[in-house]
Write a protein that holds these residues in place. Structure first.
Motif, short mmCIF file in Angstrom:
data_model
loop_
_atom_site.label_atom_id
_atom_site.label_comp_id
_atom_site.label_asym_id
_atom_site.label_seq_id
_atom_site.Cartn_x
_atom_site.Cartn_y
_atom_site.Cartn_z
N THR A 71 1.45 3.49 -1.31
CA THR A 71 1.87 4.67 -2.29
C THR A 71 0.69 5.06 -3.23
OG1 THR A 71 4.25 4.58 -1.77
CG2 THR A 71 3.34 5.98 -3.60
N THR A 72 0.25 4.22 -3.87
CA THR A 72 -0.64 4.36 -4.99
C THR A 72 -2.16 4.72 -4.41
OG1 THR A 72 0.39 2.67 -6.22
CG2 THR A 72 -1.76 3.24 -7.01
N ILE A 73 -2.34 3.98 -3.38
CA ILE A 73 -3.54 4.49 -2.76
C ILE A 73 -3.68 5.83 -2.06
CG2 ILE A 73 -5.05 3.94 -0.62
CD1 ILE A 73 -5.37 1.89 -3.06
N GLY A 74 -2.49 6.21 -1.76
CA GLY A 74 -2.13 7.40 -1.28
C GLY A 74 -2.51 8.62 -2.23
N PHE A 75 -2.17 8.45 -3.20
CA PHE A 75 -2.47 9.16 -4.35
C PHE A 75 -3.75 9.37 -4.76
CE2 PHE A 75 2.12 8.64 -5.94
CZ PHE A 75 2.61 10.07 -5.93
N ILE A 76 -4.52 8.27 -4.78
CA ILE A 76 -5.95 8.14 -4.86
C ILE A 76 -6.79 8.81 -3.77
CG2 ILE A 76 -7.98 6.74 -5.21
CD1 ILE A 76 -5.94 4.55 -6.30
N LEU A 77 -6.38 8.64 -2.65
CA LEU A 77 -6.72 9.24 -1.43
C LEU A 77 -6.72 11.00 -1.46
CD1 LEU A 77 -5.84 7.22 1.90
CD2 LEU A 77 -7.96 8.18 1.27
N LEU A 78 -5.75 11.40 -1.85
CA LEU A 78 -5.35 12.83 -1.94
C LEU A 78 -6.64 13.43 -3.22
CD1 LEU A 78 -1.64 13.87 -1.98
CD2 LEU A 78 -3.49 14.37 -0.39
N ILE A 79 -6.68 12.74 -4.19
CA ILE A 79 -7.54 13.24 -5.17
C ILE A 79 -8.87 12.86 -4.63
CG2 ILE A 79 -8.54 12.69 -7.61
CD1 ILE A 79 -5.52 11.48 -8.17
N MET B 128 0.87 6.81 3.38
CA MET B 128 1.00 5.73 2.34
C MET B 128 1.93 6.47 1.40
SD MET B 128 -2.88 4.60 1.91
CE MET B 128 -3.85 3.71 3.25
N LEU B 129 1.84 7.68 1.05
CA LEU B 129 2.59 8.13 -0.19
C LEU B 129 4.16 8.24 -0.14
CD1 LEU B 129 0.69 11.46 -0.89
CD2 LEU B 129 1.00 9.49 -2.39
N PRO B 130 4.70 8.21 0.99
CA PRO B 130 6.26 8.17 1.17
C PRO B 130 6.75 6.80 1.13
CG PRO B 130 5.36 9.30 2.98
CD PRO B 130 4.42 8.53 2.44
N GLN B 131 5.91 5.60 1.21
CA GLN B 131 6.14 4.43 1.39
C GLN B 131 7.06 3.83 0.43
OE1 GLN B 131 3.47 1.70 3.23
NE2 GLN B 131 2.51 2.91 4.56
N ILE B 132 6.82 4.14 -0.82
CA ILE B 132 7.59 3.38 -1.99
C ILE B 132 9.07 3.94 -1.82
CG2 ILE B 132 7.24 5.19 -3.59
CD1 ILE B 132 6.85 2.83 -5.53
N MET B 133 9.27 5.10 -1.25
CA MET B 133 10.61 5.69 -1.22
C MET B 133 11.36 5.22 0.24
SD MET B 133 9.93 9.54 -2.50
CE MET B 133 8.28 9.70 -1.73
N LEU B 134 10.32 5.03 1.04
CA LEU B 134 10.97 4.52 2.46
C LEU B 134 11.30 3.16 2.44
CD1 LEU B 134 8.57 6.39 4.91
CD2 LEU B 134 10.97 6.88 4.52
N SER B 135 10.80 2.31 1.62
CA SER B 135 10.95 0.76 1.45
C SER B 135 12.31 0.44 1.13
CB SER B 135 9.86 0.38 0.28
OG SER B 135 10.12 0.69 -0.90
N SER B 136 12.90 1.32 0.26
CA SER B 136 14.35 1.04 0.01
C SER B 136 15.12 0.93 1.33
CB SER B 136 14.78 2.23 -0.97
OG SER B 136 14.11 2.02 -2.24
N TYR B 137 14.91 1.92 1.98
CA TYR B 137 15.68 2.23 3.27
C TYR B 137 15.28 1.01 4.21
CZ TYR B 137 16.98 3.52 8.16
OH TYR B 137 17.22 3.71 9.41
N VAL B 138 13.86 0.38 4.58
CA VAL B 138 13.55 -0.58 5.32
C VAL B 138 14.16 -1.81 4.57
CG1 VAL B 138 11.61 -1.81 5.96
CG2 VAL B 138 11.42 0.85 6.01
N SER B 139 14.18 -2.09 3.45
CA SER B 139 14.56 -3.21 2.96
C SER B 139 16.03 -3.68 3.08
CB SER B 139 14.20 -3.33 1.40
OG SER B 139 14.99 -2.42 0.88
N GLN B 140 16.64 -2.66 3.50
CA GLN B 140 18.13 -2.89 3.80
C GLN B 140 18.59 -3.26 5.25
OE1 GLN B 140 20.32 0.76 2.70
NE2 GLN B 140 19.17 0.91 0.88
#
Length: 431
Positions: A385-393, A82-94
């Motif tokens: 991505t948000t849930i990923g941070f929460i999951l780690l904690i 989940m965490l990398p998705q907000i960064m990967l979404s820019s690539y996918v959206s292209q």
């Protein structure tokens, strides 16, 4: 194929539902429906046979990995995807066509899971535990890009009011295959199961992603909305700012974060069983069978219900998981007799499987239905991505608490689940 599609979705002979997809995509719905169904069945079978909540927990315990590492595999696998998705979404959206992103991700998952089989064969103890953690991280990163792409392909290929049923049928069919795998494990438990047997099970699981990639490549996907590179300038922090500006998305993320008990508590049921019953292979078979039966029984109902009200599915499912967790805590803490009964743990895992299936189907249907086009890509990536941070904690804290009390972790997470049921119920309808 069209006849079967109409039958499964209760459509009349001349009826055609094409809500939220293009006319071109509508012509290919039945074919794409079954290709997505088949590929997802294989990945879900692979998921179950290499599941961190059951098989990997069992495998790591078998190779004598420490408890704190076993406690980390679920949050790491889930958050890592989940965490990398907000960064990967820019690539996918292209990309106008996104199925190939999923295909590459699936092949990478095949390699990551296969490596776990080799690790189990040649390593043990702390060293094996850490190497498996590394393999799980690689698997999660591969899964991350698949997650974004799959929801876009689903949203472009399958109409609204049909997506929940598709997910339900997927889980149900894979559940039947999982049941067969569990019965096979029970059969093998009559002889002494060696580490070679468990590694072979992992290799078989890995092959499922390879087969799924071949099937998914045949989907007929039509070009969708794209974001040009020069248009896609927002930083990760500015994208996360959408949580502040978009109340429906923010409310969904808050509710979803409180639903984590259904997934995070699963390994602790396995560890409780091992502590109170033992590590016999037949017990792992019973857990896998329980999970398979739960999917077969509940998935079609959850899927049908999700097409009517996915937020109510989330609320009801997490209520089941929460009450189950509270009951388990009371039994393990106060009843020496009941906690020593073998069938208690597979039955509890069966009920948890029903609940977790509802949580997953509900939240996945909700996020797909609440947005369209590239907005869906942003919603999925920001949410995950948000849930990923929460999951780690949450996972890190749970791992620490588990060193003191395994049943205590189940209780705390279950209490959060009760609040999650309330927050889910208060979400707006999107179907």
């Amino acid at each position: 194929m069209k006849t079967l599609y109409k039958y499964l979705n209760n459509e009349n002979e001349h009826e055609r539902v094409c809500i939220d997809i293009t006319d071109d995509a509508c012509e290919q719905v039945s074919k794409n429906y079954f290709l997505i169904l088949a590929s997802n069945v294989f990945t879900k079978l692979g998921d179950t046979l290499s599941n961190p909540k059951t098989v990997l927990t069992w495998l790591m315990s078998y190779v004598n990995a420490p408890v704190y590492l076993i406690s980390l595999i679920v949050p790491i696998r889930e958050s890592g995807s989940m965490l990398p998705q907000i960064m990967l979404s820019s690539y996918v959206s292209q990309k106008a066509i996104r199925k190939w992103i999923w295909v590459v991700g699936s092949l990478m998952q095949f390699l990551a899971v296969a490596s776990i089989g080799f690790i189990a064969l040649y390593f043990e103890g702390v060293q094996a535990g850490w190497l498996i953690i590394v393999a799980v991280i690689l698997f999660s990163l591969s899964r991350s890009i698949c997650s974004i792409a799959s929801k876009d392909v689903l949203g472009k290929s399958i109409p609204k009011t049909r997506r929940g049923k598709l997910k339900g049928y997927t889980v149900s069919v894979s559940g039947a295959l999982v049941l067969a795998a569990g019965l096979f494990l029970l059969y093998k438990s009559k002889t002494e199961a060696t580490i070679t047997f468990y590694s072979t099970l992992i290799f078989f699981a890995a092959a499922m992603w390879f087969i799924a990639a071949i099937i998914y490549a045949r989907i007929k996907e039509f070009p969708g909305a794209v974001t040009k590179p020069e248009q896609d300038k927002p930083s990760v922090l500015s994208k996360l700012g959408l949580l502040k500006r978009d109340k429906p998305l923010r409310d969904f993320v808050i509710a979803r974060s409180l639903l984590l008990c259904s997934g995070l508590t699963a390994p602790y049921y396995i560890l409780l069983a091992q502590n109170n019953i033992g590590k016999e292979t037949y017990l792992l078979g019973l857990f896998i069978i329980a999970n398979g039966i739960a999917s077969i029984i509940s998935a079609p109902t959850w899927g049908k219900f999700s097409d009517k009200s996915s937020k109510n599915v989330m609320a009801l499912a997490v209520l089941i998981a929460s009450f189950l967790g509270i009951a388990t805590f009371l039994i393990v803490t106060y009843s020496e007799t009941i906690k020593s009964i073998i069938w208690v743990y597979p039955v509890a895992f069966f009920l948890l499987g029903i609940a977790h299936g509802g949580v997953r189907l509900g939240r996945k249907t909700y996020i797909v239905d609440m947005a369209t086009g590239n907005e869906r890509t942003d919603y999925v990536s920001i949410s995950n991505t948000t849930i990923g941070f929460i999951l780690l904690i949450t996972g890190g804290l749970s791992a620490l608490v588990s060193l003191v009390s395994i049943e205590g972790v189940i209780l705390v997470l279950s209490l959060f689940g009760l609040l999650g049921a309330y927050k889910s119920y208060k979400l707006p309808e999107v179907e």
